[in-house]
Design a protein around this motif. Structure first.
Motif, PDB file in Angstrom:
ATOM      1  N   ASN A 297       1.636   1.875  -3.885  1.00  0.00           N
ATOM      2  CA  ASN A 297       0.524   1.923  -5.081  1.00  0.00           C
ATOM      3  C   ASN A 297       0.888   3.505  -4.792  1.00  0.00           C
ATOM      4  OD1 ASN A 297      -1.804   2.142  -6.160  1.00  0.00           O
ATOM      5  ND2 ASN A 297      -2.752   0.469  -4.207  1.00  0.00           N
ATOM      6  N   THR A 298       0.564   2.801  -7.090  1.00  0.00           N
ATOM      7  CA  THR A 298       1.033   3.680  -7.870  1.00  0.00           C
ATOM      8  C   THR A 298       0.243   4.702  -7.792  1.00  0.00           C
ATOM      9  OG1 THR A 298      -0.082   1.742  -9.709  1.00  0.00           O
ATOM     10  CG2 THR A 298       3.101   2.356  -9.130  1.00  0.00           C
TER      11      THR A 298
ATOM     12  N   GLN B 127      -2.634   4.864  -2.249  1.00  0.00           N
ATOM     13  CA  GLN B 127      -1.300   4.899  -1.837  1.00  0.00           C
ATOM     14  C   GLN B 127      -1.206   5.746   0.185  1.00  0.00           C
ATOM     15  OE1 GLN B 127       1.954   7.903  -2.337  1.00  0.00           O
ATOM     16  NE2 GLN B 127       2.398   5.946  -3.545  1.00  0.00           N
ATOM     17  N   TRP B 128      -1.282   4.170   0.917  1.00  0.00           N
ATOM     18  CA  TRP B 128      -1.170   4.950   2.181  1.00  0.00           C
ATOM     19  C   TRP B 128       0.429   5.918   2.547  1.00  0.00           C
ATOM     20  CZ3 TRP B 128      -1.518  -0.034   6.061  1.00  0.00           C
ATOM     21  CH2 TRP B 128      -2.742  -0.437   5.722  1.00  0.00           C
TER      22      TRP B 128
ATOM     23  N   ALA C 245      -2.037   7.056  -6.322  1.00  0.00           N
ATOM     24  CA  ALA C 245      -2.631   8.231  -4.983  1.00  0.00           C
ATOM     25  C   ALA C 245      -3.259   8.213  -4.414  1.00  0.00           C
ATOM     26  CB  ALA C 245      -1.815   9.915  -5.571  1.00  0.00           C
TER      27      ALA C 245
ATOM     28  N   MET D  36       0.860  -1.139  -0.311  1.00  0.00           N
ATOM     29  CA  MET D  36       0.317  -0.134   0.099  1.00  0.00           C
ATOM     30  C   MET D  36       1.337   1.332  -0.022  1.00  0.00           C
ATOM     31  SD  MET D  36      -2.934  -1.129  -0.269  1.00  0.00           S
ATOM     32  CE  MET D  36      -3.730   0.471  -0.046  1.00  0.00           C
TER      33      MET D  36
END
Length: 308
Positions: A63-64, A69-70, A66, A60
């Motif tokens: 992650n790409t 994404q964490w 946005a 996460m």
């Protein structure tokens, strides 16, 4: 004859009593062993889930997308996996006190937060600086090779940067109690003395100049709201500092299963291509990490995104 019958009855009663005691003892032993085995099983399950939480957090974090994404601004997340709850804290190491570059005042503020007596804090901060500097000159209240010999220690100061936060325990004057209080507030993974308040924990924020509990709690509430709303996290207006990140992250994953059994794993990772081809490098991995539980009710207010 009656006497023999009476004696026989007494013997039978004693045998029955003895067998009852033995049976009860055996049942109690089985019960205790079952409880121990159940506890071991639960602990192993919680540990496995905690490690799974670390891996999930890495996915996460990188992650790409946005929106999905964490974040790493001392962000607390809660997820449910296999019917069990896992809480995960992600913090950029830039929000910690770097013991390799912190100046005297930063070290004093850190030790004062840990309620170290003033004179002891003064000598210990000097000893930390003496450990990491490259000369044999003794600070005002510090310690070099001779002081370690006088204390009966078989080693001398490194006279170089700390390789790990654990190495701090070797500094003359450091005690297990003090180290335990500041362990999660210190780092060796950045190359700056400045602390990034946007990624700092409440404890570290309280060591900053002009910080009060009221100011810190107000800032943390605002920071949490910004994270939930996918807005930029900025430094508090009472502390003028850059908010540069380090690309080195501490991840703490704690899993809870039945009856409140928990287990925590901590990892420190650096973003960047590793030799094994992964987009990150594992710098540290600690099973059964001793941490103030992320499941304490006081932490509920800091959860960024609950999937439970």
């Amino acid at each position: 004859m009656k006497s023999n019958k009476g004696l026989a009855l007494i013997v039978v009663l004693w045998v029955i009593t003895l067998l009852t005691i033995m049976a009860s003892s055996f049942a109690l032993t089985i019960q205790r062993e079952s409880a121990i085995i159940s506890g071991i099983k639960e602990k192993a399950e919680a540990q496995a889930l905690a490690e799974a939480g670390i891996n999930y957090a890495v996915v996460m974090l990188f992650n790409t997308n946005a929106e999905q994404q964490w974040q790493s601004t001392n962000s607390l997340y809660e997820v449910n996996y296999a019917g069990k709850n896992i809480r995960i804290l992600i913090a950029d190491e830039s929000g910690k006190v770097n013991i390799n570059y912190a100046d005297k005042q930063q070290l004093l503020d850190l030790l004062n937060f840990a309620q170290v007596e003033e004179a002891q804090a003064d000598s210990l901060s000097d000893a930390i600086i003496d450990w990491r500097d490259k000369d044999d000159l003794i600070g005002l209240n510090g310690a070099e090779e001779q002081q370690y010999k006088d204390a009966g220690l078989k080693y001398r100061p490194r006279n170089n940067l700390f390789n790990s936060v654990e190495e701090l325990q070797m500094v003359l004057g450091m005690t297990p109690k003090i180290y335990q209080q500041i362990e999660d507030m210190i780092s060796v993974y950045t190359k700056k003395a400045a602390i990034n308040p946007a990624t700092a924990s409440r404890s570290v924020l309280l060591t900053l100049p002009d910080a009060t509990e009221a100011l810190v709690d107000e800032y943390m509430q605002q920071r949490a709201e910004n994270q939930r709303n996918k807005q930029a996290v900025v430094a508090p207006d009472w502390y003028n500092s850059a908010t540069a990140t380090s690309n080195v992250y501490m991840i703490i994953s704690e899993a809870m299963i039945e009856r409140g059994s928990t287990a925590a794993t901590m990892a420190v990772i650096r973003k960047g291509q590793a030799k094994n081809g992964l987009p990150f490098q594992i710098l540290k991995w600690v099973k059964d990490y001793s941490v103030r539980s992320l499941f304490l009710p006081e932490n509920d207010q800091w959860i960024i995104n609950s999937d439970v």
